[in-house]
Motif scaffolding. Structure first.
Motif: not given
Length: 332
Positions: A139-141, A254-257, A297-302
Motif C-alpha cells: 500500500f502506497e500513500e 502529508r499522509l505517511v504509512n 503490506t505498507a510501503s515504508a519508502e516515504l
C-alpha cells in the motif's frame, strides 16, 4: 516541547506520552476513559504517566468542544497528536453511531481548535484500513483509496480529507499517519494477540479467520512511537519534500504509512505466541469476517526518506515482549 496528545489512556497514546515524558517534554493528555474495553487497564496506564512531573490529563470527550478549547488554550501546545478514536473494524458494524460521534465529530473539534490556536504541527492517526478494497501491494500513500469496506475505515478516510481541507484553508501543517496492525505490551484486549493469549492460557480454542491464510504488516508499538516522535520534527512543507512524497500540492499536508513493509503470515504470528507461552493453541478455523481483508503490506519508502527510520522489530521479538508483560500483569 509542549505536546497535547488525545487518547493518552489508550494503547498507543500511553506509549507515546511515556516516551516523550522520558525525554523531558511536557505532555497534556486528553482522554474520556471510554468503557469500550476494560477501564481499569486505562486507569493503570494513566497512573504510570502521572508519575511524571510534566504530565497532566484532562478527562473529557472530544465531542465537548468548549472543554477542549479551554484546556488547549491554557496549555498552548506546540505539537498536537490526535490519537483518540473509536477503534475496531468489526465493532463498527454493530455500533456505527460511536464512530460518527468520536471519529468524525471529535476530530472536527480537534481541527477547529487547531484552526483557532495554530500549533506548529498537527498530527493525527489514520489506519491501513483506509486502503479498503485496494489490492495493490505494498500500500502506497499516493494510491487511490476510495473503496472503504467498513464504517471505521470510512470515518478515518473522512478525517484525512477534513484534515487536508483545514490545512489548505488555515495553513496548519498537518501530518496524518496510517498505522499497520500495532501490537505490544499494554495492548487492547479486543485485539487478536491479547485474545489469543487469554484463550490459550485458559486451554480454550482460538478463532482463526480466513482459514489461517491471512497476513499482516505487524508493527511493534515501540517502533511506531519512534516513528511518530521523529515525524513530529518534520512538519510538512516544500522545503522537506522528498521523492515519492504525498505532500499536497495545495496545502501543508502529508499522509505517511507507519509500517515496516515486511508482512508476516497469521499462522507465523500465532506460532510465535505458542512458543512464547510454551503452549499449543487449539485452532478453530473460520472464513473471513465481514470488513476484513486478506493481506496488508505498507510501503515504508516515504517514511524512511523523511526520518531515516522504519519499523523493524520482528514478531520473534515483539510477541515474546507482549507475553512477558501479559504474564506479569495477569499473573499467569
Amino acid at each position: 516541547m509542549r505536546y497535547l496528545i488525545t487518547g493518552t489512556a489508550g494503547f498507543i497514546g500511553f506509549h507515546l506520552a511515556h516516551s516523550l515524558l522520558q525525554e523531558g517534554h511536557h505532555v497534556l493528555g486528553v482522554d474520556n476513559f471510554s468503557p469500550y474495553y476494560d477501564v481499569e487497564l486505562k486507569e493503570d496506564r494513566n497512573a504510570l504517566l502521572e508519575r511524571f512531573e510534566h504530565f497532566k490529563v484532562s478527562r473529557l470527550p472530544l465531542e465537548d468542544s468548549r472543554a477542549l478549547n479551554s484546556v488547549w488554550d491554557a496549555f498552548q501546545p506546540e505539537v498536537v497528536i490526535h490519537l483518540a478514536a473509536q477503534a475496531g473494524v468489526r465493532y463498527s458494524i454493530d455500533h456505527p453511531e460511536a464512530y460518527i460521534s468520536s471519529n468524525i465529530v471529535g476530530s472536527f473539534n480537534v481541527l477547529e481548535a487547531a484552526r483557532r490556536f495554530k500549533p506548529h504541527h498537527l498530527m493525527a492517526a489514520s489506519t491501513s484500513s483506509a486502503y479498503g478494497a485496494n489490492t495493490h501491494m505494498p500500500f502506497e500513500e499516493n494510491d487511490r483509496a476510495v473503496h472503504p469496506i467498513t464504517l471505521y475505515a470510512a470515518t478515518k478516510s473522512a478525517t484525512e480529507l477534513m484534515g487536508h481541507s483545514y490545512a489548505h484553508l488555515f495553513g496548519v501543517p498537518t501530518t496524518f499517519f496510517r498505522f499497520f496492525t500495532v501490537y505490544g505490551p499494554w495492548g487492547r484486549p479486543d485485539m487478536a494477540l491479547f485474545k489469543f493469549a487469554k484463550a490459550i492460557l485458559a486451554d480454550e480454542p482460538i478463532d482463526v479467520y480466513g482459514d489461517g491464510e491471512m497476513s499482516r504488516d505487524f508493527t511493534y508499538v515501540d517502533d511506531l512511537v519512534e516513528a511518530i516522535v521523529r515525524l513530529a520534527q518534520v512538519a510538512p512543507n516544500e522545503a522537506n519534500r522528498v521523492e515519492g512524497d504525498s505532500l499536497s500540492p495545495v496545502a501543508p499536508f502529508r499522509l505517511v504509512n507507519i509500517g515496516g513493509g515486511k508482512p508476516s503470515p497469521l499462522m507465523d504470528y500465532i506460532g510465535e505466541l505458542e512458543r512464547a507461552l510454551g503452549l499449543s493453541a487449539k485452532k478453530n478455523y473460520l472464513p473471513m469476517q465481514d470488513g476484513d481483508v486478506p493481506h496488508t503490506t505498507a510501503s515504508a519508502e516515504l517514511l524512511e526518506r523523511l526520518i531515516d527510520y522504519k519499523p523493524h522489530t520482528p514478531i520473534s521479538l515483539g510477541v515474546p515482549a507482549f507475553v512477558g508483560w501479559y504474564r506479569q500483569r495477569y499473573r499467569v
